[in-house]
Design an enzyme around this catalytic site. Structure first.
Site, PDB file in Angstrom:
ATOM      1  CE  LYS A   1      -8.148  -0.627   5.205  1.00 18.54           C
ATOM      2  NZ  LYS A   1      -6.887  -0.572   4.514  1.00 18.54           N
TER       3      LYS A   1
ATOM      4  CG  ASP B   1       0.368  -2.424   6.228  1.00 16.33           C
ATOM      5  OD1 ASP B   1      -0.632  -2.620   6.952  1.00 16.33           O
ATOM      6  OD2 ASP B   1       0.323  -1.763   5.185  1.00 16.33           O
TER       7      ASP B   1
ATOM      8  CB  CYS C   1      -3.598   2.978  -1.806  1.00 15.67           C
ATOM      9  SG  CYS C   1      -4.821   4.225  -1.495  1.00 15.67           S
TER      10      CYS C   1
ATOM     11  CD  GLN D   1      -7.080  -5.399   3.274  1.00 20.71           C
ATOM     12  OE1 GLN D   1      -8.241  -5.752   3.403  1.00 20.71           O
ATOM     13  NE2 GLN D   1      -6.749  -4.130   3.125  1.00 20.71           N
TER      14      GLN D   1
ATOM     15  CG  HIS E   1      -1.944   0.939   1.374  1.00 21.52           C
ATOM     16  ND1 HIS E   1      -1.732   2.253   1.694  1.00 21.52           N
ATOM     17  CD2 HIS E   1      -3.280   0.800   1.209  1.00 21.52           C
ATOM     18  CE1 HIS E   1      -2.899   2.878   1.723  1.00 21.52           C
ATOM     19  NE2 HIS E   1      -3.851   2.027   1.434  1.00 21.52           N
TER      20      HIS E   1
HETATM   21  C1  LIG Z   1      -5.961   0.243   4.426  1.00 23.15           C
HETATM   22  C2  LIG Z   1      -4.518  -0.111   4.384  1.00 23.15           C
HETATM   23  C3  LIG Z   1      -3.535   0.791   4.792  1.00 23.15           C
HETATM   24  C4  LIG Z   1      -3.840   2.209   5.225  1.00 23.15           C
HETATM   25  O1  LIG Z   1      -4.649   2.252   6.346  1.00 23.15           O
HETATM   26  P1  LIG Z   1      -5.204   3.672   6.865  1.00 23.15           P
HETATM   27  O2  LIG Z   1      -6.284   3.272   7.802  1.00 23.15           O
HETATM   28  O3  LIG Z   1      -5.696   4.395   5.646  1.00 23.15           O
HETATM   29  O4  LIG Z   1      -4.070   4.376   7.507  1.00 23.15           O
HETATM   30  C5  LIG Z   1      -2.229   0.371   4.763  1.00 23.15           C
HETATM   31  N1  LIG Z   1      -1.893  -0.855   4.364  1.00 23.15           N
HETATM   32  C6  LIG Z   1      -2.796  -1.769   3.968  1.00 23.15           C
HETATM   33  C7  LIG Z   1      -2.366  -3.134   3.562  1.00 23.15           C
HETATM   34  C8  LIG Z   1      -4.147  -1.417   3.962  1.00 23.15           C
HETATM   35  O5  LIG Z   1      -5.059  -2.312   3.566  1.00 23.15           O
END
Ligand SMILES: *Cc1c(COP(=O)(O)O)cnc(C)c1O
Length: 404
Positions: free
Chosen positions: A224, A198, A362, A201, A121
């Site tokens: 999420k 990260d 993104c 997801q 992302h």
């Molecule tokens: C949604 C997402 C982000 C960004 O999250 P925010 O809530 O917009 O800060 C970063 N990495 C992944 C894999 C995502 O799905």
């Protein structure tokens, strides 16, 4: 017992209509919907104990502080952190990554190497590019193959004693790929590099145990996983967080302020300047409680059924190409139909009540890799049904008729 019809009753938004049609919400990878159990927690805070935390002696402030710290503890237990003060409350994944990328400015020198994956992302790319500009460090990329799987032998070749940090998503938001983070962490640690995962997801489907993973940083967003927007977490190992300078200066993050010299508060407050999203933090805890009440394993198993069902149905349509077919993936299906622009499909589906994502999600480098402008992305959650997938397939067939 997992009962989707009962679960759907918790989500008031699922009974609304869009353009006169029942809403079919398949944009869960962008943000999830919110159950009454979480909405009620937010309303209860504003109705009954809205106050600033960590400072007041009065009852409301203490109640708010207790609820906020209880939520931190829920998060700590969920991710199995060793200490509650290793959980930094942030505004979300993006904020969490920026705290670390900014903090490393003093710790890097010219020629140091950082490793990212090809399927990140933008929020796990751009802060590190900015860090490289500040420090002269070099960003290297783990490539992926056409199925959307990382090339781990190349990762092994990229690692060397110059590598200081590796950052990879646990699950790709654009492809759904579940990455081999255990192996990534183990190999990175073998050259003394730190690892940030990260988990934005992954967290709605997979329980990450940060101690078992031995990960240095793990970040995610509440929105999420059935929580509200504008709140998330940064997990970091205590000894590493202590090495990093504060990200922002202000109230809450200080020990003592004098014009000659200010000293900083201990973890977690050092990284929590200013009044936080109090109701959001409390609701983050409630969202984890809600999901754990159903059980992440039951959720993941049901979503896998939806993924298999949706993948088969889509593949049966002539001209559909799916991007991201890793053997291990979450319920995200990125696809295109012939040369039709994803935006045109998304617009017609919306007219028919079906919410999907279109565009680069993104993750522009992934689109460049496949040489496409973007995809249509249907991402399923545990409150979706096979009937809804059938509705999407029917609508998609109509869209294709109209657009060809
Ligand atoms: C949604 C997402 C982000 C960004 O999250 P925010 O809530 O917009 O800060 C970063 N990495 C992944 C894999 C995502 O799905």
């Amino acid at each position: 017992m997992f009962d989707v019809n009962n679960i759907r009753k918790d989500f008031p938004i699922l009974s609304r209509t869009v353009n006169g049609k029942p809403l079919v919400y398949f944009d869960n990878a962008a943000t999830s919907q919110t159950p009454n159990q979480v909405i009620d927690v937010i309303a209860d805070y504003y109705r009954n104990y809205n106050a600033n935390i960590h400072r007041g002696v009065h009852t409301l402030s203490q109640e708010a502080t207790d609820a906020y710290e209880a939520a931190r503890n829920t998060i700590k237990s969920h991710f199995n952190a060793a200490h509650a003060h290793e959980i930094i409350m942030t505004s979300g994944t993006t904020h969490s990554i920026n705290i670390i990328a900014s903090g490393y400015t003093q710790l890097l020198k010219k020629g140091d190497e950082l490793i990212v994956s090809a399927m990140e992302h933008h929020s796990n790319i751009v802060p590190w590019q900015m860090l490289c500009e500040r420090t002269g460090a070099i960003l290297k990329v783990i490539p992926m193959n056409h199925s959307g799987v990382l090339e781990m032998d190349v990762f092994n070749d990229l690692l060397c004693e110059k590598t200081k940090l590796v950052f990879v998503n646990h699950v790709s938001n654009a492809l759904g790929t579940l990455n081999p983070i255990e192996e990534i962490i183990r190999q990175a640690h073998a050259v003394d590099a730190k690892v940030l995962i990260d988990g934005a997801q992954a967290a709605p489907h997979i329980k990450a145990d940060v101690q078992a993973l031995d990960v240095d940083f793990y970040v995610t967003s509440a929105h999420k996983l059935c929580g509200p927007t504008g709140v998330g977490m940064l997990y970091g190992k205590e000894n590493i967080l202590n090495l990093l300078p504060p990200y922002q200066g202000g109230g809450e993050m200080i020990a003592e302020v004098r014009f000659e010299k200010t000293t900083y508060a201990d973890l977690p407050h050092k990284f929590e300047a200013g009044t936080p999203n109090i109701s959001g933090g409390i609701a983050f805890g409630a969202a984890l409680d809600y999901m754990n009440g159903i059980g992440l394993e039951a959720i993941a198993a049901y979503e896998q059924e939806l993924l298999d069902y949706g993948t088969d149905k889509l593949k049966a349509i002539e001209g559909v190409k799916i991007y991201g077919e890793a053997p291990q993936k979450t319920a995200v299906i990125s696809f295109n139909v012939n040369e039709i622009h994803p935006y045109d499909i998304g617009s017609i589906l919306d007219k028919l009540g079906i919410a999907v994502r279109t565009g680069h999600h993104c993750a522009q480098p992934i689109m460049d890799f496949y040489k496409i402008p973007g995809t249509v992305r249907a991402s399923f959650s545990f409150y979706n049904t096979k009937e809804e997938i059938d509705m999407m397939i029917k609508a998609l067939n109509r869209a294709i008729q109209m657009l060809k």
